[in-house]
Design a protein around this motif. Structure first.
Motif: not given
Length: 70
Positions: A17-22
């Protein structure tokens, strides 16, 4: 220690759940000057937009692989 030119570096990117950092994490690897590497992204069944981001990169770059835990 000298590296053998036949060796490949594996960059492992764990994700949950780290789409914002991928994008930042993957682009950081892609922007390196050393080019003989593979990227392995391990996703632990994220429920955000992570998988679609990971798939878009793996479709564009053959050296990016991913493992997705259902």
């Amino acid at each position: 220690m000298l590296m053998n030119r036949n060796n490949k570096i594996s960059v492992i990117i764990p994700n949950y759940n780290y789409a914002r950092f991928l994008n930042q994490a993957i682009n950081s690897v892609l922007n390196q000057t050393f080019r003989d590497f593979e990227v392995v992204i391990i996703d632990d069944a994220s429920t955000d937009d992570s998988l679609s981001i990971i798939k878009s990169y793996s479709e564009k770059y053959s050296f990016i692989k991913y493992l997705y835990d259902w």
